[in-house]
Design a protein around this motif. Sequence first.
Motif, PDB file in Angstrom:
ATOM      1  N   THR A  64      -3.967 -13.154  -8.726  1.00  0.00           N
ATOM      2  CA  THR A  64      -4.431 -11.675  -8.931  1.00  0.00           C
ATOM      3  C   THR A  64      -5.650 -11.528  -9.892  1.00  0.00           C
ATOM      4  OG1 THR A  64      -3.267 -11.240 -10.895  1.00  0.00           O
ATOM      5  CG2 THR A  64      -1.900 -11.040  -8.692  1.00  0.00           C
ATOM      6  N   PRO A  65      -6.198 -10.460 -10.003  1.00  0.00           N
ATOM      7  CA  PRO A  65      -7.254 -10.142 -11.037  1.00  0.00           C
ATOM      8  C   PRO A  65      -6.480 -10.032 -12.249  1.00  0.00           C
ATOM      9  CG  PRO A  65      -7.195  -8.570  -9.237  1.00  0.00           C
ATOM     10  CD  PRO A  65      -6.059  -9.282  -9.068  1.00  0.00           C
ATOM     11  N   VAL A  66      -7.087 -10.078 -13.303  1.00  0.00           N
ATOM     12  CA  VAL A  66      -6.638  -9.792 -14.618  1.00  0.00           C
ATOM     13  C   VAL A  66      -6.314  -8.466 -14.851  1.00  0.00           C
ATOM     14  CG1 VAL A  66      -7.029 -10.158 -17.014  1.00  0.00           C
ATOM     15  CG2 VAL A  66      -7.978 -11.938 -15.773  1.00  0.00           C
ATOM     16  N   PHE A  67      -5.144  -8.206 -15.291  1.00  0.00           N
ATOM     17  CA  PHE A  67      -4.879  -6.995 -15.313  1.00  0.00           C
ATOM     18  C   PHE A  67      -4.369  -6.649 -16.993  1.00  0.00           C
ATOM     19  CE2 PHE A  67      -2.318  -7.890 -11.320  1.00  0.00           C
ATOM     20  CZ  PHE A  67      -3.224  -7.163 -10.439  1.00  0.00           C
ATOM     21  N   ASN A  68      -4.300  -5.238 -17.295  1.00  0.00           N
ATOM     22  CA  ASN A  68      -3.571  -5.019 -18.449  1.00  0.00           C
ATOM     23  C   ASN A  68      -2.738  -3.846 -18.208  1.00  0.00           C
ATOM     24  OD1 ASN A  68      -4.960  -2.335 -18.403  1.00  0.00           O
ATOM     25  ND2 ASN A  68      -6.883  -3.297 -19.374  1.00  0.00           N
ATOM     26  N   ALA A  69      -2.124  -3.228 -19.351  1.00  0.00           N
ATOM     27  CA  ALA A  69      -0.940  -2.171 -19.215  1.00  0.00           C
ATOM     28  C   ALA A  69      -1.542  -1.192 -18.338  1.00  0.00           C
ATOM     29  CB  ALA A  69      -0.492  -1.824 -20.615  1.00  0.00           C
ATOM     30  N   ARG A  70      -2.911  -0.722 -18.524  1.00  0.00           N
ATOM     31  CA  ARG A  70      -3.321   0.465 -17.646  1.00  0.00           C
ATOM     32  C   ARG A  70      -3.621   0.116 -16.203  1.00  0.00           C
ATOM     33  NH1 ARG A  70      -6.078  -0.169 -21.929  1.00  0.00           N
ATOM     34  NH2 ARG A  70      -8.062  -0.380 -21.260  1.00  0.00           N
ATOM     35  N   THR A  71      -4.084  -1.284 -16.013  1.00  0.00           N
ATOM     36  CA  THR A  71      -4.635  -1.432 -14.822  1.00  0.00           C
ATOM     37  C   THR A  71      -3.579  -2.348 -13.758  1.00  0.00           C
ATOM     38  OG1 THR A  71      -5.550  -3.517 -15.459  1.00  0.00           O
ATOM     39  CG2 THR A  71      -6.891  -1.556 -15.707  1.00  0.00           C
ATOM     40  N   MET A  72      -2.503  -2.635 -14.330  1.00  0.00           N
ATOM     41  CA  MET A  72      -1.476  -3.525 -13.549  1.00  0.00           C
ATOM     42  C   MET A  72      -1.122  -2.190 -12.487  1.00  0.00           C
ATOM     43  SD  MET A  72       2.020  -4.041 -15.675  1.00  0.00           S
ATOM     44  CE  MET A  72       3.353  -2.770 -15.691  1.00  0.00           C
ATOM     45  N   PRO A  73      -0.637  -2.923 -11.407  1.00  0.00           N
ATOM     46  CA  PRO A  73      -0.238  -2.198 -10.194  1.00  0.00           C
ATOM     47  C   PRO A  73       1.219  -1.743 -10.856  1.00  0.00           C
ATOM     48  CG  PRO A  73      -0.878  -4.311  -9.316  1.00  0.00           C
ATOM     49  CD  PRO A  73      -1.070  -4.407 -10.707  1.00  0.00           C
ATOM     50  N   PRO A  74       1.628  -0.551 -10.575  1.00  0.00           N
ATOM     51  CA  PRO A  74       2.962   0.096 -10.952  1.00  0.00           C
ATOM     52  C   PRO A  74       4.070  -0.850 -10.454  1.00  0.00           C
ATOM     53  CG  PRO A  74       1.552   1.832 -10.173  1.00  0.00           C
ATOM     54  CD  PRO A  74       0.711   0.443  -9.716  1.00  0.00           C
ATOM     55  N   ALA A  75       4.078  -1.271  -9.288  1.00  0.00           N
ATOM     56  CA  ALA A  75       5.202  -2.278  -8.907  1.00  0.00           C
ATOM     57  C   ALA A  75       5.719  -3.503  -9.834  1.00  0.00           C
ATOM     58  CB  ALA A  75       4.718  -2.892  -7.655  1.00  0.00           C
ATOM     59  N   LEU A  76       4.536  -3.989 -10.577  1.00  0.00           N
ATOM     60  CA  LEU A  76       4.877  -4.992 -11.405  1.00  0.00           C
ATOM     61  C   LEU A  76       5.800  -4.492 -12.627  1.00  0.00           C
ATOM     62  CD1 LEU A  76       1.563  -6.984 -11.964  1.00  0.00           C
ATOM     63  CD2 LEU A  76       3.438  -7.434 -10.260  1.00  0.00           C
ATOM     64  N   GLY A  77       5.723  -3.387 -12.941  1.00  0.00           N
ATOM     65  CA  GLY A  77       6.642  -2.746 -14.065  1.00  0.00           C
ATOM     66  C   GLY A  77       8.018  -2.289 -13.427  1.00  0.00           C
ATOM     67  N   ARG A  78       8.120  -2.452 -12.314  1.00  0.00           N
ATOM     68  CA  ARG A  78       9.610  -1.971 -11.470  1.00  0.00           C
ATOM     69  C   ARG A  78      10.341  -3.260 -11.043  1.00  0.00           C
ATOM     70  NH1 ARG A  78       6.194   2.071  -9.318  1.00  0.00           N
ATOM     71  NH2 ARG A  78       6.329   1.012  -7.278  1.00  0.00           N
ATOM     72  N   ASP A  79      11.498  -3.348 -10.901  1.00  0.00           N
ATOM     73  CA  ASP A  79      12.082  -4.545 -10.272  1.00  0.00           C
ATOM     74  C   ASP A  79      11.527  -4.813  -8.943  1.00  0.00           C
ATOM     75  OD1 ASP A  79      13.704  -5.347 -12.375  1.00  0.00           O
ATOM     76  OD2 ASP A  79      15.393  -4.348 -11.440  1.00  0.00           O
ATOM     77  N   HIS A  80      10.965  -5.950  -8.457  1.00  0.00           N
ATOM     78  CA  HIS A  80      10.371  -6.456  -7.407  1.00  0.00           C
ATOM     79  C   HIS A  80      10.782  -7.831  -7.107  1.00  0.00           C
ATOM     80  CE1 HIS A  80       7.360  -7.380 -10.193  1.00  0.00           C
ATOM     81  NE2 HIS A  80       7.043  -8.331  -9.473  1.00  0.00           N
ATOM     82  N   ILE A  81      10.420  -8.394  -5.892  1.00  0.00           N
ATOM     83  CA  ILE A  81      10.842  -9.711  -5.493  1.00  0.00           C
ATOM     84  C   ILE A  81       9.644 -10.451  -5.046  1.00  0.00           C
ATOM     85  CG2 ILE A  81      12.119 -11.219  -3.933  1.00  0.00           C
ATOM     86  CD1 ILE A  81      14.482  -9.049  -3.949  1.00  0.00           C
ATOM     87  N   ALA A  82       9.329 -11.367  -5.532  1.00  0.00           N
ATOM     88  CA  ALA A  82       8.123 -12.161  -5.142  1.00  0.00           C
ATOM     89  C   ALA A  82       8.705 -13.418  -4.064  1.00  0.00           C
ATOM     90  CB  ALA A  82       7.412 -13.285  -6.245  1.00  0.00           C
ATOM     91  N   THR A  83       8.022 -13.615  -3.032  1.00  0.00           N
ATOM     92  CA  THR A  83       8.744 -14.479  -2.052  1.00  0.00           C
ATOM     93  C   THR A  83       8.240 -16.089  -2.304  1.00  0.00           C
ATOM     94  OG1 THR A  83       6.812 -13.986  -0.397  1.00  0.00           O
ATOM     95  CG2 THR A  83       8.838 -12.584  -0.326  1.00  0.00           C
ATOM     96  N   VAL A  84       7.377 -16.186  -3.163  1.00  0.00           N
ATOM     97  CA  VAL A  84       6.872 -17.270  -3.459  1.00  0.00           C
ATOM     98  C   VAL A  84       6.848 -17.934  -4.859  1.00  0.00           C
ATOM     99  CG1 VAL A  84       5.355 -17.699  -1.414  1.00  0.00           C
ATOM    100  CG2 VAL A  84       4.553 -16.718  -3.520  1.00  0.00           C
ATOM    101  N   TRP A  85       6.859 -19.066  -5.305  1.00  0.00           N
ATOM    102  CA  TRP A  85       6.716 -19.367  -6.644  1.00  0.00           C
ATOM    103  C   TRP A  85       5.538 -18.825  -7.213  1.00  0.00           C
ATOM    104  CZ3 TRP A  85      10.527 -21.745  -9.508  1.00  0.00           C
ATOM    105  CH2 TRP A  85      11.624 -22.495  -8.740  1.00  0.00           C
ATOM    106  N   ALA A  86       5.506 -18.473  -8.357  1.00  0.00           N
ATOM    107  CA  ALA A  86       4.301 -17.980  -8.929  1.00  0.00           C
ATOM    108  C   ALA A  86       4.425 -18.154 -10.729  1.00  0.00           C
ATOM    109  CB  ALA A  86       4.480 -16.268  -9.005  1.00  0.00           C
TER     110      ALA A  86
END
Length: 97
Positions: free
Chosen positions: A18-40
């Motif tokens: 991903t690009p580098v995010f900060n608290a203002r620019t991160m996609p809102p989904a990262l702050g909510r429960d979500h599932i990654a389908t691959v290792w990260a």
Amino acid sequence: MGSNEPRIPSGAVTGRKTPVFNARTMPPALGRDHIATVWAELTVVRGSVQFLEETGRSQTATPGNPVTITPNLKHHVVPNPNAEFYIQFYEVSDHWE
């Protein structure tokens, strides 16, 4: 890294980042429960980011101390106000696991 913490499987190949995010620019989904389908891996460039997983695992990622994200488990992140971070994804062939 403790012995019970997940590790990227050997043989994993670096995928997209991903690009580098900060608290203002991160996609809102990262702050909510979500599932990654691959290792990260959650990598912090500056500040710290709290990583919370449905298993109860809670870790703080800081520069030089990334957090491994296990596939198929709900999780979310909480960056501190000055945090800068990115997610590195990995591709793993079934025959490598």
